[in-house]
Design a protein around this motif. Structure first.
Motif, PDB file in Angstrom:
ATOM      1  N   TYR A 191      45.868  44.326  50.067  1.00  0.00           N
ATOM      2  CA  TYR A 191      45.537  44.146  49.031  1.00  0.00           C
ATOM      3  C   TYR A 191      45.059  45.011  48.129  1.00  0.00           C
ATOM      4  CZ  TYR A 191      40.735  44.463  51.704  1.00  0.00           C
ATOM      5  OH  TYR A 191      39.680  44.877  52.348  1.00  0.00           O
ATOM      6  N   THR A 192      44.676  44.402  46.979  1.00  0.00           N
ATOM      7  CA  THR A 192      43.682  44.973  45.636  1.00  0.00           C
ATOM      8  C   THR A 192      42.310  44.778  45.432  1.00  0.00           C
ATOM      9  OG1 THR A 192      45.993  46.945  45.594  1.00  0.00           O
ATOM     10  CG2 THR A 192      43.952  46.263  43.847  1.00  0.00           C
ATOM     11  N   LEU A 193      42.056  44.774  45.251  1.00  0.00           N
ATOM     12  CA  LEU A 193      40.418  44.788  44.549  1.00  0.00           C
ATOM     13  C   LEU A 193      40.451  44.436  43.453  1.00  0.00           C
ATOM     14  CD1 LEU A 193      37.822  44.466  47.582  1.00  0.00           C
ATOM     15  CD2 LEU A 193      39.942  42.110  47.388  1.00  0.00           C
ATOM     16  N   GLY A 194      40.302  43.168  42.377  1.00  0.00           N
ATOM     17  CA  GLY A 194      40.100  44.027  40.598  1.00  0.00           C
ATOM     18  C   GLY A 194      38.741  42.258  40.440  1.00  0.00           C
ATOM     19  N   THR A 195      38.296  42.943  39.630  1.00  0.00           N
ATOM     20  CA  THR A 195      37.366  41.910  38.629  1.00  0.00           C
ATOM     21  C   THR A 195      36.965  41.079  37.509  1.00  0.00           C
ATOM     22  OG1 THR A 195      35.680  43.592  38.380  1.00  0.00           O
ATOM     23  CG2 THR A 195      35.318  42.613  40.590  1.00  0.00           C
ATOM     24  N   GLN A 196      36.535  40.540  36.853  1.00  0.00           N
ATOM     25  CA  GLN A 196      36.856  40.034  35.599  1.00  0.00           C
ATOM     26  C   GLN A 196      35.762  39.112  35.687  1.00  0.00           C
ATOM     27  OE1 GLN A 196      40.247  37.458  34.720  1.00  0.00           O
ATOM     28  NE2 GLN A 196      39.720  37.364  32.709  1.00  0.00           N
ATOM     29  N   TYR A 197      34.870  39.491  34.344  1.00  0.00           N
ATOM     30  CA  TYR A 197      33.757  38.869  34.009  1.00  0.00           C
ATOM     31  C   TYR A 197      33.442  37.994  33.043  1.00  0.00           C
ATOM     32  CZ  TYR A 197      32.401  42.196  38.310  1.00  0.00           C
ATOM     33  OH  TYR A 197      31.826  42.436  39.297  1.00  0.00           O
ATOM     34  N   LYS A 198      32.660  37.394  32.982  1.00  0.00           N
ATOM     35  CA  LYS A 198      32.835  36.511  31.851  1.00  0.00           C
ATOM     36  C   LYS A 198      32.254  36.698  30.724  1.00  0.00           C
ATOM     37  CE  LYS A 198      31.400  31.717  32.429  1.00  0.00           C
ATOM     38  NZ  LYS A 198      30.116  30.762  33.142  1.00  0.00           N
ATOM     39  N   LYS A 199      31.343  37.575  30.672  1.00  0.00           N
ATOM     40  CA  LYS A 199      30.942  38.827  29.638  1.00  0.00           C
ATOM     41  C   LYS A 199      30.459  40.140  29.442  1.00  0.00           C
ATOM     42  CE  LYS A 199      27.079  35.294  27.667  1.00  0.00           C
ATOM     43  NZ  LYS A 199      26.146  35.042  27.532  1.00  0.00           N
ATOM     44  N   LYS A 200      31.605  40.631  28.662  1.00  0.00           N
ATOM     45  CA  LYS A 200      31.461  42.403  29.451  1.00  0.00           C
ATOM     46  C   LYS A 200      30.534  42.989  30.005  1.00  0.00           C
ATOM     47  CE  LYS A 200      33.614  46.759  27.196  1.00  0.00           C
ATOM     48  NZ  LYS A 200      34.477  47.292  25.865  1.00  0.00           N
ATOM     49  N   LYS A 201      28.937  42.352  29.286  1.00  0.00           N
ATOM     50  CA  LYS A 201      28.317  43.074  30.034  1.00  0.00           C
ATOM     51  C   LYS A 201      27.390  41.521  30.091  1.00  0.00           C
ATOM     52  CE  LYS A 201      25.181  43.961  26.231  1.00  0.00           C
ATOM     53  NZ  LYS A 201      24.159  45.442  25.419  1.00  0.00           N
ATOM     54  N   LEU A 202      27.091  42.477  31.530  1.00  0.00           N
ATOM     55  CA  LEU A 202      25.777  40.933  31.983  1.00  0.00           C
ATOM     56  C   LEU A 202      24.270  41.208  31.143  1.00  0.00           C
ATOM     57  CD1 LEU A 202      26.314  41.176  35.771  1.00  0.00           C
ATOM     58  CD2 LEU A 202      27.621  39.359  33.859  1.00  0.00           C
ATOM     59  N   ALA A 204      20.386  39.623  31.186  1.00  0.00           N
ATOM     60  CA  ALA A 204      19.286  38.266  30.855  1.00  0.00           C
ATOM     61  C   ALA A 204      19.134  37.536  30.198  1.00  0.00           C
ATOM     62  CB  ALA A 204      17.842  38.784  31.580  1.00  0.00           C
ATOM     63  N   PRO A 205      18.716  36.230  30.228  1.00  0.00           N
ATOM     64  CA  PRO A 205      18.444  35.382  31.825  1.00  0.00           C
ATOM     65  C   PRO A 205      19.680  35.334  31.923  1.00  0.00           C
ATOM     66  CG  PRO A 205      17.765  33.896  30.221  1.00  0.00           C
ATOM     67  CD  PRO A 205      17.889  35.323  29.665  1.00  0.00           C
ATOM     68  N   ILE A 206      19.785  35.735  33.642  1.00  0.00           N
ATOM     69  CA  ILE A 206      21.244  35.170  34.596  1.00  0.00           C
ATOM     70  C   ILE A 206      20.030  33.985  35.727  1.00  0.00           C
ATOM     71  CG2 ILE A 206      22.351  35.764  36.018  1.00  0.00           C
ATOM     72  CD1 ILE A 206      23.301  37.675  33.764  1.00  0.00           C
ATOM     73  N   TRP A 207      20.498  33.030  36.382  1.00  0.00           N
ATOM     74  CA  TRP A 207      20.037  31.927  37.100  1.00  0.00           C
ATOM     75  C   TRP A 207      20.529  32.440  38.403  1.00  0.00           C
ATOM     76  CZ3 TRP A 207      15.808  31.746  35.006  1.00  0.00           C
ATOM     77  CH2 TRP A 207      15.440  31.813  33.579  1.00  0.00           C
ATOM     78  N   LYS A 208      20.184  32.212  39.437  1.00  0.00           N
ATOM     79  CA  LYS A 208      20.292  32.196  40.822  1.00  0.00           C
ATOM     80  C   LYS A 208      21.370  31.136  40.821  1.00  0.00           C
ATOM     81  CE  LYS A 208      19.675  31.866  45.942  1.00  0.00           C
ATOM     82  NZ  LYS A 208      18.795  31.268  46.688  1.00  0.00           N
ATOM     83  N   GLY A 209      22.650  31.437  40.917  1.00  0.00           N
ATOM     84  CA  GLY A 209      24.103  30.270  41.399  1.00  0.00           C
ATOM     85  C   GLY A 209      25.177  30.017  39.982  1.00  0.00           C
ATOM     86  N   GLU A 210      24.438  30.925  38.690  1.00  0.00           N
ATOM     87  CA  GLU A 210      24.975  30.950  38.239  1.00  0.00           C
ATOM     88  C   GLU A 210      26.706  31.721  38.038  1.00  0.00           C
ATOM     89  OE1 GLU A 210      25.093  32.226  32.980  1.00  0.00           O
ATOM     90  OE2 GLU A 210      22.749  32.745  34.281  1.00  0.00           O
ATOM     91  N   ARG A 211      27.663  31.527  37.455  1.00  0.00           N
ATOM     92  CA  ARG A 211      28.869  31.435  37.728  1.00  0.00           C
ATOM     93  C   ARG A 211      29.002  32.843  37.047  1.00  0.00           C
ATOM     94  NH1 ARG A 211      34.050  31.974  35.867  1.00  0.00           N
ATOM     95  NH2 ARG A 211      35.889  32.398  37.389  1.00  0.00           N
ATOM     96  N   VAL A 212      29.516  33.825  37.080  1.00  0.00           N
ATOM     97  CA  VAL A 212      28.971  35.498  36.048  1.00  0.00           C
ATOM     98  C   VAL A 212      30.713  36.247  35.849  1.00  0.00           C
ATOM     99  CG1 VAL A 212      27.136  35.703  36.722  1.00  0.00           C
ATOM    100  CG2 VAL A 212      28.846  37.412  37.622  1.00  0.00           C
ATOM    101  N   GLY A 213      31.219  34.913  37.023  1.00  0.00           N
ATOM    102  CA  GLY A 213      32.667  36.191  36.703  1.00  0.00           C
ATOM    103  C   GLY A 213      34.138  35.848  38.392  1.00  0.00           C
ATOM    104  N   SER A 214      34.762  36.805  38.364  1.00  0.00           N
ATOM    105  CA  SER A 214      35.890  36.060  38.927  1.00  0.00           C
ATOM    106  C   SER A 214      35.655  37.282  40.022  1.00  0.00           C
ATOM    107  CB  SER A 214      37.208  35.572  38.976  1.00  0.00           C
ATOM    108  OG  SER A 214      37.808  35.957  38.026  1.00  0.00           O
ATOM    109  N   LEU A 215      36.144  37.748  41.885  1.00  0.00           N
ATOM    110  CA  LEU A 215      37.073  38.554  42.282  1.00  0.00           C
ATOM    111  C   LEU A 215      38.308  38.194  42.578  1.00  0.00           C
ATOM    112  CD1 LEU A 215      36.926  41.318  44.187  1.00  0.00           C
ATOM    113  CD2 LEU A 215      35.838  39.194  45.855  1.00  0.00           C
ATOM    114  N   ARG A 216      39.101  39.124  42.000  1.00  0.00           N
ATOM    115  CA  ARG A 216      41.005  38.950  42.489  1.00  0.00           C
ATOM    116  C   ARG A 216      41.440  39.592  43.557  1.00  0.00           C
ATOM    117  NH1 ARG A 216      43.237  36.647  37.276  1.00  0.00           N
ATOM    118  NH2 ARG A 216      44.153  37.166  37.305  1.00  0.00           N
ATOM    119  N   ILE A 217      41.978  39.005  44.319  1.00  0.00           N
ATOM    120  CA  ILE A 217      42.659  39.948  45.120  1.00  0.00           C
ATOM    121  C   ILE A 217      44.759  39.394  44.892  1.00  0.00           C
ATOM    122  CG2 ILE A 217      43.302  39.520  48.087  1.00  0.00           C
ATOM    123  CD1 ILE A 217      41.104  38.363  48.747  1.00  0.00           C
ATOM    124  N   THR A 218      45.413  41.011  44.696  1.00  0.00           N
ATOM    125  CA  THR A 218      45.973  41.011  45.181  1.00  0.00           C
ATOM    126  C   THR A 218      46.956  41.548  46.223  1.00  0.00           C
ATOM    127  OG1 THR A 218      46.166  43.070  43.406  1.00  0.00           O
ATOM    128  CG2 THR A 218      46.361  41.036  42.451  1.00  0.00           C
TER     129      THR A 218
END
Length: 251
Positions: A191-202, A204-218
């Motif tokens: 497999y190959t792992l890739g990422t996609q984030y909601k914002k180009k730069k993370l 603060a503030p960011i809270w525990k449990g907040e979704r920040v992006g996704s991991l994609r497996i191809t």
């Protein structure tokens, strides 16, 4: 859903809708769906409306049809826990049976196996016995249990540790640390792992449990219902508070 044609929301042939039938369609026009599309629709229901499973998991339900009259309807799903065709190790809690002259006896099942939500679809089961749809579903779960296993994938630190701007801390931890995919017992899926984030730069503030992006497996060895890469959400593992002026300046 590319192989679906919906004539009405009831499921009857167009001619059986009487005054509600569609005038521009023949009487024998009917809803049609491929097994894949039934699975896609089932997945949508259990993902977006999980409370439906609290209903479909009930073996029977009582209706108050008059002041002194209660009617009991039994669930037609014979694969619920304790029922005739229940599968050992699988907790089935849905989803839908259906029968018509054209489609035969059908069944879309869903349940939990090894902590994962499974969906199976049987259309037009062979033979006149409607229980054949449950026997065919049993065979699908047997194939899953004997031919596939969960392959654990460690998410690299380059994904789980990310820089964060304007925070008290310079970096943040993301979860999950591991994900799993189904693989044949005698094969290790490449497999190959890739990422996609909601914002180009993370930032603060960011809270525990907040979704920040996704991991994609191809992988050429993986097939998904929608044809897209297998996707897992990435969440913040901790709170990252916004730093004061000097902290932001130093970062």
């Amino acid at each position: 859903m590319t192989k679906t044609n919906i004539v009405n929301s009831v499921g009857l042939d167009n001619g059986d809708m009487k005054s509600f039938k569609l005038a521009d369609l023949p009487n024998n026009a009917a809803n049609t769906m491929s097994a894949r599309d039934v699975a896609i629709l089932s997945q949508y229901f259990v993902t977006h409306y999980p409370e439906l499973l609290q209903i479909t998991a009930q073996k029977e339900i009582k209706f108050q049809i008059a002041k002194d009259q209660v009617k009991t309807e039994k669930n037609l799903n014979k694969m619920l826990p304790g029922e005739q065709y229940a599968v050992k190790g699988v907790t089935i809690d849905g989803l839908k049976t259906g029968t018509s002259d054209r489609a035969g006896a059908c069944f879309a099942s869903t349940g939990k196996y090894q902590g994962h939500r499974i969906i199976t679809v049987i259309l037009h089961s062979k033979g006149s016995n409607k229980d054949n749809r449950f026997k065919a579903t049993q065979n699908l779960y047997k194939i899953l249990k004997t031919e596939d296993h969960l392959q654990k994938i460690k998410v690299p630190s380059s994904v789980t540790t990310r820089k964060v701007a304007n925070g008290v801390e310079k970096t943040m931890k993301l979860t999950p640390q591991h994900v799993t995919i189904w693989s044949p017992y005698d094969t290790k899926t490449n497999y190959t792992l890739g990422t996609q984030y909601k914002k180009k730069k993370l930032e603060a503030p960011i809270w525990k449990g907040e979704r920040v992006g996704s991991l994609r497996i191809t992988s050429d060895q993986l097939e998904t219902l929608n044809g897209e890469p297998l996707t897992y959400s990435l969440y913040s593992a901790t709170d990252v508070r916004r730093g004061n002026f000097w902290q932001r300046l130093l970062h």
